[in-house]
Write an enzyme that holds these catalytic residues in place. Structure first.
Site, PDB file in Angstrom:
ATOM      1  CE  LYS A   1      42.187  45.272  41.034  1.00 50.35           C
ATOM      2  NZ  LYS A   1      40.815  45.787  41.296  1.00 50.35           N
ATOM      3  CB  VAL A   2      48.603  40.902  37.561  1.00 50.04           C
ATOM      4  CG1 VAL A   2      48.805  39.608  36.780  1.00 50.04           C
ATOM      5  CG2 VAL A   2      49.385  42.042  36.924  1.00 50.04           C
TER       6      VAL A   2
END
Length: 379
Positions: free
Chosen positions: A140-141
């Protein structure tokens, strides 16, 4: 058929916005896969903070790491979070294999403190990717401005990416193009692009929470536009999502995407996040019922998932009334509700909320470390 399985038949993947060790050990994830057609899991610092800091499910894992030498609280957290993600990935691996990589993913987040640092995000994403070492993990970014070039590079590098904290159409468009550019760069090097997956996590209910509060304040003050304000209350977030999906449909119909699809590329699905209803005057399944369509994901907190299983309604709602959705957004602008300003602020707030939760998590793990180290010394 379960209402949740009917969602899959309508083209929408069901993901759970929750994971912890006890839930995994008791077979909770495997049960949801078997009974409800669940195909994915998301995690975040808030979830881990509750589980690691305020229970004993992780104590043995912490002791195992502490027994091998001194370790920072962050290292302790990462060691246990990575193990949970590995276990969840293993539970979802049959789904991943059966669907040939189209789904079956579990997400693990980079440190929120790196949300505004491109290079640090890239470095940590690679570290977590290597640590989990499973083809069905997504890193997750945050979809911040510094996050977009990180996403492009990580896709080129062959990582699966869950872009989080998206609120505005223009921010979504930026990361959608980053995904395409990453795939194009990878393909230009002769590297495969058919096993890379990404989702763009569009947060929903938080938008209405802020907009509706503005509306209620104006209604309480006897605003002259009372009727018009009431007409858009509780509708702005859904309208925003529908317009984003319409843009997605145009994107994948275009020549640029079709050239990648011909090489086996998977579309970056829109994922509806923050789908628990905050306003008790709205149906508790509002942000699922109204956002159902092909090539999408809805990640649900356990309570919302239970509600939809019990009384949700499945219909192709995402492509319905798109013109009406555009009218709602135009009205919101005319009324000065400042959706652009709201979404910009929500990104800032979202990064801070996750960073604060992460700090609280590390502090709680640090306190656990102190207590468990004392036990080990005495024992």
């Amino acid at each position: 058929m379960s209402n949740l399985k009917e969602l899959a038949a309508a083209g929408q993947a069901v993901w759970l916005d929750f994971v912890d060790r006890k839930f995994l050990a008791e077979g909770g994830l495997r049960k949801l896969v078997a009974e409800d057609g669940l195909t994915g899991v998301t995690s975040n610092p808030s979830i881990f903070e509750k589980a690691m800091g305020h229970g004993d499910a992780y104590d043995e894992g912490f002791k195992g790491v502490l027994g091998k030498g001194d370790a920072t609280a962050k290292f302790l957290y990462e060691s246990q979070a990575v193990q949970d993600i590995k276990d969840a990935a293993a539970d979802l691996r049959p789904v991943y294999d059966e669907l040939d990589g189209k789904d079956g993913y579990v997400s693990l987040e980079v440190s929120p403190g790196n949300a505004m640092e491109t290079a640090a995000t890239i470095e940590e994403a690679h570290k977590l990717w290597k640590a989990v070492d499973a083809p069905n993990v997504m890193i997750k970014v945050p979809g911040t401005k510094p996050g977009a070039p990180a996403i492009r590079q990580l896709i080129e590098d062959g990582l699966n990416i869950n872009v989080t904290l998206l609120f505005a159409l223009d921010a979504y468009q930026t990361v959608a193009m980053a995904y395409i550019e990453g795939l194009e760069a990878r393909a230009a090097k002769g590297e495969p692009i058919d096993r890379i997956a990404s989702v763009a996590s569009f947060f929903v209910s938080r938008i209405d929470s802020v907009i509706d509060k503005k509306i209620d304040e104006r209604l309480g003050a006897g605003d002259k536009d009372a009727d018009a304000l009431k007409a858009v209350r509780g509708k702005v977030a859904i309208a925003n999502a529908k317009v984003a999906y319409a843009w997605y449909q145009d994107l994948i119909a275009g020549d640029r995407w079709q050239a990648l699809a011909a090489k086996g590329a998977k579309p970056q699905r829109l994922l509806w996040a923050s789908t628990g209803t905050k306003d008790p005057s709205f149906p508790d399944t509002l942000y699922i019922d109204t956002l159902i369509g092909p090539d999408t994901v809805n990640t649900m907190p356990p309570k919302t998932m239970d509600a939809f299983r019990d009384h949700g309604t499945v219909a192709q709602t995402l492509t319905q009334d798109v013109e009406a959705a555009k009218t709602v957004l135009a009205e919101a602008e005319r009324l000065g509700l400042d959706l652009q300003g709201v979404t910009t602020e929500l990104v800032v707030d979202g990064v801070k909320l996750f960073a604060d939760a992460f700090d609280t998590l590390i502090k709680a793990v640090g306190e656990k470390k102190t207590a468990l180290t004392s036990e080990l010394v005495k024992g």
